[in-house]
Design an enzyme around this catalytic site. Structure first.
Site, PDB file in Angstrom:
ATOM      1  CD  GLU A  97      -2.838  -1.295   2.353  1.00 37.90           C
ATOM      2  OE1 GLU A  97      -3.943  -1.811   2.183  1.00 37.90           O
ATOM      3  OE2 GLU A  97      -2.429  -0.916   3.474  1.00 37.90           O
ATOM      4  CB  CYS A 110       3.176   7.671   2.974  1.00 41.58           C
ATOM      5  SG  CYS A 110       3.637   6.454   4.211  1.00 41.58           S
ATOM      6  CB  CYS A 117       7.500  -5.095   8.322  1.00 39.22           C
ATOM      7  SG  CYS A 117       8.763  -3.985   9.009  1.00 39.22           S
ATOM      8  CB  CYS A 121       6.929  -2.131  15.809  1.00 42.51           C
ATOM      9  SG  CYS A 121       8.515  -1.586  15.181  1.00 42.51           S
ATOM     10  CB  CYS A 124       3.530  -1.460  13.507  1.00 40.21           C
ATOM     11  SG  CYS A 124       3.482  -1.142  11.735  1.00 40.21           S
ATOM     12  CB  CYS A 342       1.541   6.197  11.337  1.00 41.44           C
ATOM     13  SG  CYS A 342       2.364   7.598  10.655  1.00 41.44           S
TER      14      CYS A 342
HETATM   15  N1  SAH Z   1       9.869   0.816   9.378  1.00 39.11           N
HETATM   16  C1  SAH Z   1       9.949   2.235   9.302  1.00 39.11           C
HETATM   17  C2  SAH Z   1       8.863   2.885   8.481  1.00 39.11           C
HETATM   18  C3  SAH Z   1       7.433   2.434   8.636  1.00 39.11           C
HETATM   19  S1  SAH Z   1       6.475   2.891  10.005  1.00 39.11           S
HETATM   20  C4  SAH Z   1       9.983   2.823  10.691  1.00 39.11           C
HETATM   21  O1  SAH Z   1       9.786   2.093  11.646  1.00 39.11           O
HETATM   22  O2  SAH Z   1      10.272   4.001  10.824  1.00 39.11           O
HETATM   23  C5  SAH Z   1       6.131   4.594   9.921  1.00 39.11           C
HETATM   24  C6  SAH Z   1       5.903   5.206  11.311  1.00 39.11           C
HETATM   25  O3  SAH Z   1       4.633   4.828  11.879  1.00 39.11           O
HETATM   26  C7  SAH Z   1       6.939   4.772  12.333  1.00 39.11           C
HETATM   27  O4  SAH Z   1       7.353   5.881  13.074  1.00 39.11           O
HETATM   28  C8  SAH Z   1       6.160   3.819  13.207  1.00 39.11           C
HETATM   29  O5  SAH Z   1       6.735   3.665  14.464  1.00 39.11           O
HETATM   30  C9  SAH Z   1       4.806   4.476  13.239  1.00 39.11           C
HETATM   31  N2  SAH Z   1       3.717   3.591  13.657  1.00 39.11           N
HETATM   32  C10 SAH Z   1       3.653   2.250  13.529  1.00 39.11           C
HETATM   33  N3  SAH Z   1       2.474   1.803  14.002  1.00 39.11           N
HETATM   34  C11 SAH Z   1       1.793   2.884  14.431  1.00 39.11           C
HETATM   35  C12 SAH Z   1       0.495   3.067  15.008  1.00 39.11           C
HETATM   36  N4  SAH Z   1      -0.316   2.047  15.206  1.00 39.11           N
HETATM   37  N5  SAH Z   1       0.114   4.335  15.309  1.00 39.11           N
HETATM   38  C13 SAH Z   1       0.923   5.386  15.074  1.00 39.11           C
HETATM   39  N6  SAH Z   1       2.145   5.264  14.535  1.00 39.11           N
HETATM   40  C14 SAH Z   1       2.578   4.037  14.222  1.00 39.11           C
END
Ligand code: SAH
Length: 349
Positions: A97, A110, A117, A121, A124, A342
């Site tokens: 996406e 974006c 991935c 995390c 996420c 995000c």
């Molecule tokens: N892997 C990379 C890029 C993808 S995530 C990274 O970790 O930076 C993009 C951003 O969204 C990251 O800062 C991540 O921590 C944040 N993110 C992930 N899940 C989220 C959520 N449920 N709510 C808000 N931000 C989130």
């Protein structure tokens, strides 16, 4: 009768030089390589048929040897706030996406860097998808082109910024991400300024140093979420491998080489990182270089294990950071109603 398909090569895996050589080896002129290269990148040709300044015979010869693995936008969804999400089908039928985020003055793309991935995390949605494979440079580039077209069509202006904050960990697909950025910034591609591109990482120290050595010009954002190892490990388990000491050391190296300010992405969660102690640890962590902290709103992803902290806790962070001279912004989510915010990218549709 069963058709036997020999595996044709993805023409966009070739450099300009390799393409020029291909034509010479096949009894044609090297400059034909330039013409085709321009069709492939600058003009984003989806097929050889459209290459009208090369002969039909040449086009058939290309067809016989190569494929153009162009992405296909399968589904486009629009949020009530103007955000657009593309479900992008790849040549092997996998789906990623990408998102277009409009503001009054900007359009930001974006983009995704991996299918699924590599990281874990817990907050996420993408991390719940197995990492299937890395995206190729052309697949990253195509996402940007698709969003640039949508920006021109729906907002009457070209794309202005790109963030690698879609699916995947860009630094775990470093080579292809770099090669895509080269194409995006090259006059032979989209000619965008590297300063308008931000690569976001959960923090892979070795690669951060490698990027600094490579003299890259794009911006770096780090998804920190906690500056205390024990807490960070509890929400981002890979932190045991890439711990905060190593991350900080790599970021210091990055700053000394690039002199480019680092942005930290940070969500404040109730009962996890919402105390004064957490905020002070963040200040200590980013003190070594000019820093900006983006406090991102949490986008819930089903199971309720994480809750956005209170407004008061976020204000406490803003206060502590500002008092210590660190720039801070509080970010509202965009595109929540279509699962485009995000951490929500998970191919639900
Ligand atoms: N892997 C990379 C890029 C993808 S995530 C990274 O970790 O930076 C993009 C951003 O969204 C990251 O800062 C991540 O921590 C944040 N993110 C992930 N899940 C989220 C959520 N449920 N709510 C808000 N931000 C989130």
């Amino acid at each position: 009768m069963k058709k036997v398909e020999t595996k044709k090569k993805d023409i966009r895996a070739l450099t300009r030089e390799q393409l020029r050589d291909f034509f010479v080896e096949n009894g044609d002129k090297a400059f034909r390589g330039n013409q085709v290269y321009e069709w492939l990148w600058q003009r984003s040709a989806h097929s050889f048929d459209v290459m009208t300044n090369v002969s039909k015979e040449t086009r058939s010869m290309l067809e016989a040897n190569f494929v153009i693995n162009h992405i296909k936008v399968d589904l486009m969804q629009r949020s009530s706030d103007g955000t657009i999400k593309n479900a992008v089908r790849l040549h092997d039928d996998l789906v990623v996406e990408s998102v277009l985020i409009p503001t009054k003055t900007r359009t930001t793309a974006c983009v995704s860097s991996q299918v699924g991935c590599s990281l874990d995390c817990l907050f996420c949605a993408t991390s719940r998808l197995k990492r299937m494979r890395n995206l190729n440079p052309d697949e990253i580039y195509d996402q940007v082109v698709a969003i640039d077209n949508e920006s021109r069509l729906y907002f009457d202006r070209p794309l202005s910024n790109i963030v690698f904050m879609g699916m995947g960990e860009p630094l775990m697909n470093y080579k292809n991400v770099l090669s895509a950025i080269d194409k995006i910034t090259s006059p032979e591609g989209l000619g965008m300024s590297a300063k308008r591109i931000t690569v976001s990482t959960s923090g892979v120290p070795k690669i951060i140093k490698k990027m600094a050595d490579a003299g890259v010009k794009f911006k770096l954002a780090v998804s920190l979420h906690s500056a205390i190892d024990e807490i960070r490990t509890s929400i981002m388990p890979f932190n045991t491998t890439f711990n905060l000491t190593d991350l900080r050391e790599a970021l210091e190296y990055w700053y000394n080489k690039t002199k480019s300010r680092i942005t930290y992405e940070y969500v404040v969660w109730e009962g996890i990182n919402d105390t004064q102690k957490d905020a002070r640890a963040l200040v200590d962590f980013c003190r070594f270089a000019p820093a900006k902290v983006n406090l991102i709103e949490y986008n819930p992803i089903d199971d309720g294990a994480f809750q956005q902290a209170s407004k008061k806790a976020v204000e406490m962070y803003v206060d502590v950071l500002e008092k210590n001279g660190i720039t801070v912004t509080v970010r509202r989510s965009r595109g929540k109603d279509i699962d485009a915010a995000c951490g929500q990218l998970a191919n639900k549709s």
